[in-house]
Design an enzyme around this catalytic site. Structure first.
Site, PDB file in Angstrom:
ATOM      1  NE  ARG A 150      -2.710  -1.537   3.377  1.00 46.90           N
ATOM      2  CZ  ARG A 150      -3.287  -2.834   3.769  1.00 46.90           C
ATOM      3  NH1 ARG A 150      -3.997  -3.509   3.036  1.00 46.90           N
ATOM      4  NH2 ARG A 150      -2.780  -3.093   4.934  1.00 46.90           N
ATOM      5  CG  PHE A 172     -11.237  -7.351  -6.232  1.00 44.86           C
ATOM      6  CD1 PHE A 172     -12.153  -8.251  -6.436  1.00 44.86           C
ATOM      7  CD2 PHE A 172     -10.353  -7.158  -7.404  1.00 44.86           C
ATOM      8  CE1 PHE A 172     -12.348  -9.121  -7.419  1.00 44.86           C
ATOM      9  CE2 PHE A 172     -10.711  -7.801  -8.475  1.00 44.86           C
ATOM     10  CZ  PHE A 172     -11.723  -8.723  -8.568  1.00 44.86           C
ATOM     11  CG  ASP A 178     -15.070  -5.347  -2.016  1.00 44.65           C
ATOM     12  OD1 ASP A 178     -13.780  -5.410  -1.767  1.00 44.65           O
ATOM     13  OD2 ASP A 178     -15.953  -6.114  -1.413  1.00 44.65           O
ATOM     14  CB  SER A 179     -19.092  -7.968  -4.243  1.00 48.84           C
ATOM     15  OG  SER A 179     -18.007  -8.460  -3.343  1.00 48.84           O
ATOM     16  CG  ASP A 186      -5.590  -6.988  -2.919  1.00 53.13           C
ATOM     17  OD1 ASP A 186      -5.027  -8.035  -3.265  1.00 53.13           O
ATOM     18  OD2 ASP A 186      -5.614  -6.480  -1.996  1.00 53.13           O
ATOM     19  CB  CYS A 190      -3.430 -13.729  -2.044  1.00 55.28           C
ATOM     20  SG  CYS A 190      -5.101 -13.529  -2.269  1.00 55.28           S
TER      21      CYS A 190
END
Ligand code: SAH
Length: 399
Positions: A213, A229, A251-252, A301, A341
Site C-alpha cells: 500500500r 476489490f 467491492d462487492s 487485489d 494471493c
C-alpha cells in the site's frame, strides 16, 4: 508401543529437506495405532528417525512436522519457544512506529503448523487450522498472554473452510481475556483504520498488503486511480493521502465500502476525491470499458481464486479476465498494480497470465516492480508455499 509413521523412500528427500507436510500418498505404514492429534515419529523404511509431527487421518495432509530434532518433544515448551522466536522476528522487522497491527505467527513459516495469530492493538486474533494447533489451542493462548505485555484478550476466528479439510468444525469466540470492542482502530504508516475482528474478512484486515500500500501510493500523486476489490479502502486511503486526483473503489461488499468511507473520514480526508462502487468487479470493469472510461492507475487485489493447485486453471482464466480489462482501462503510460494471493499460482505463472492479458488487450507493457507479502508474513526457506502473495507493477507504453 511408539506411534510411528513409516514413509515411502520417494518422500524421504522432502522430509529431510525440512518440508513440513507429509501427504497420505507418502505413507507406507502406520505403527502403534496412532489416533487423530497424536504426536508421531516419522521414520524411513529402514527405521531411521526423520522427524516428529502430528497425525491426522482425516486430512490428505496426514502428518504435519513440528520438529526435526530427535531431542525436542512436541509440548508446551516447544510452543513457548516458537512463539518467542516469532515475536522476536516481528520486533526486528516491523518497527513499532510503522504499525500496531501485524501478523505475529504465520503457521509453518514460524514452526507452528496451522497456527495464525494477528495482533490488532491490544487484542490478538487466532486461527487454528490444523489438528496439532487444535490440540494445543489453550496452551497457545496462555503462552501468548504471558509473552506479550498489555494484551487484553484473544479472539478466535477459526471460521475458515480449510478447517473442514482437516476434519475440524468451524469456531469463533473468546480464547482468553476480555471481550474486544466492536471496532478496533489500528495505525499503519501514519494512517488509521477501523477493524472489526469479529466479522471482518480473514482476521479483520489485510495486513499482508501493508508495505505494498505504501509503495503503490508513492506512485499515485496527481493520478486518477481505480482500486478494484478495495475491501475497507486501505489502498484508497493511502492513495488519497499521497495526493491522488481521484480514487474510484469497487467491492462487492457494501459493508466493507461503508467502512472504507469511514476510514477516509477518520484520517481527516474529504470524500470529494473518492467514489465508492458496490458491484461485481468482473461486470463493472466491462461496463467501464463499454463507457470508454480510462484511468492513470488500476489496482487489482482480488480474493484467492485458487486456494489449492486443483483450481489453478479456472483461477488463471479469472486472473486473465480482470487483468485484460485492467489494461484496457489504462491511459497510455498508465500503471497496473496487480496481485494474486493464490497459493496454487506462483510468480512465474502469474507473470505468464498477466503477459497473456496484455497481449490480448493489445497493449505493450513492461514490469517495473515485483511485490510480495509484508515481512511479518515470513517465508520459511524450507517452505516455499509460504510465499503466497505476489504482485506486479506494469507500465503500458505511450505508443
Ligand atoms: N485490497 C484490500 C483487500 C482485498 S480482499 C485491502 O488492502 O484491504 C478482496 C476483496 O474482494 C474483498 O473485500 C471481497 O469482498 C471482494 N470481492 C470478492 N469477489 C468480488 C467480486 N467478484 N467483485 C467485487 N469484489 C469482490
Amino acid at each position: 508401543m511408539i506411534k510411528r509413521v513409516v514413509i515411502k523412500p520417494a518422500r524421504e528427500r522432502t522430509i529431510r529437506g525440512r518440508h513440513p507436510w507429509l501427504y497420505s500418498g507418502g505413507v507406507k505404514q502406520l505403527e502403534g495405532d496412532p489416533q487423530p492429534g497424536d504426536v508421531v515419529e516419522v521414520v524411513s523404511t529402514h527405521g531411521e528417525w526423520l522427524a516428529r509431527g502430528v497425525y491426522n487421518p482425516f486430512s490428505q495432509m496426514r502428518v504435519r512436522v513440528w520438529t526435526w530434532d530427535p531431542d525436542e518433544p512436541v509440548d508446551e515448551d516447544l510452543i513457548s519457544r516458537r512463539l518467542h522466536s516469532a515475536i522476536d522476528l516481528r520486533e526486528t522487522v516491523i518497527p513499532e512506529a510503522v504499525t500496531d497491527a501485524c501478523r505475529l505467527v504465520h503457521g509453518e513459516s514460524d514452526g507452528l503448523p496451522g497456527v495464525v495469530v494477528d495482533r490488532y492493538g491490544d487484542w490478538l486474533v487466532m486461527q487454528v487450522l490444523s489438528f496439532g494447533a487444535e490440540r494445543w489451542r489453550q496452551e497457545l493462548g496462555h503462552a501468548l498472554m504471558h509473552l506479550i505485555p498489555n494484551i487484553k484478550g484473544i479472539y478466535e476466528r477459526s471460521d475458515v473452510e480449510v478447517r473442514r479439510l482437516e476434519g475440524l468444525e468451524l469456531r469463533t469466540g473468546m480464547v482468553q481475556g476480555e471481550e474486544p470492542p466492536e471496532w478496533i482502530t489500528i495505525r499503519e504508516h501514519g494512517l488509521r483504520f477501523q477493524v472489526d475482528i469479529r466479522h471482518g474478512q480473514k482476521t479483520g484486515f489485510y495486513l499482508d498488503q501493508r508495505d505494498n500500500r505504501q509503495r503503490v501510493s508513492e506512485l499515485l500523486a496527481g493520478k486518477k486511480v481505480l482500486n478494484c476489490f478495495c475491501y475497507t479502502g486501505a489502498f484508497s486511503v493511502y492513495a488519497i493521502r499521497a495526493g491522488a486526483q481521484h480514487v474510484t473503489s469497487i467491492d462487492s461488499s457494501a459493508e466493507a465500502l461503508d467502512v472504507g468511507a469511514k476510514n477516509l473520514a477518520l484520517n481527516g480526508f474529504l470524500d470529494d476525491r473518492a467514489t465508492w462502487v458496490s458491484a461485481d468487479v468482473f461486470s463493472e470493469l466491462r461496463r467501464m470499458r463499454d463507457r470508454r472510461e480510462s484511468y492513470d492507475a488500476v489496482i487489482l487485489d482480488p480474493p484467492k481464486f485458487a486456494p489449492t493447485s486443483a483450481q489453478v486453471n479456472k483461477a488463471a482464466r479469472a486472473y486473465k479476465d480482470i487483468n485484460l480489462l485492467g489494461f484496457k482501462l489504462l491511459q497510455p503510460g498508465g500503471l497496473l498494480f496487480t496481485f494474486s494471493c493464490s497459493g496454487g499460482i506462483d510468480m512465474a505463472l502469474f507473470e505468464k497470465i498477466v503477459a497473456g492479458a496484455a497481449l490480448d488487450a493489445g497493449v505493450h507493457a513492461r514490469i517495473v516492480g515485483r511485490l510480495h507479502q509484508s515481512a511479518d508474513h515470513p517465508v520459511g526457506l524450507n517452505f516455499p508455499e509460504g510465499a503466497y502473495l505476489k504482485g506486479l507493477i506494469c507500465q503500458i507504453s505511450r505508443e
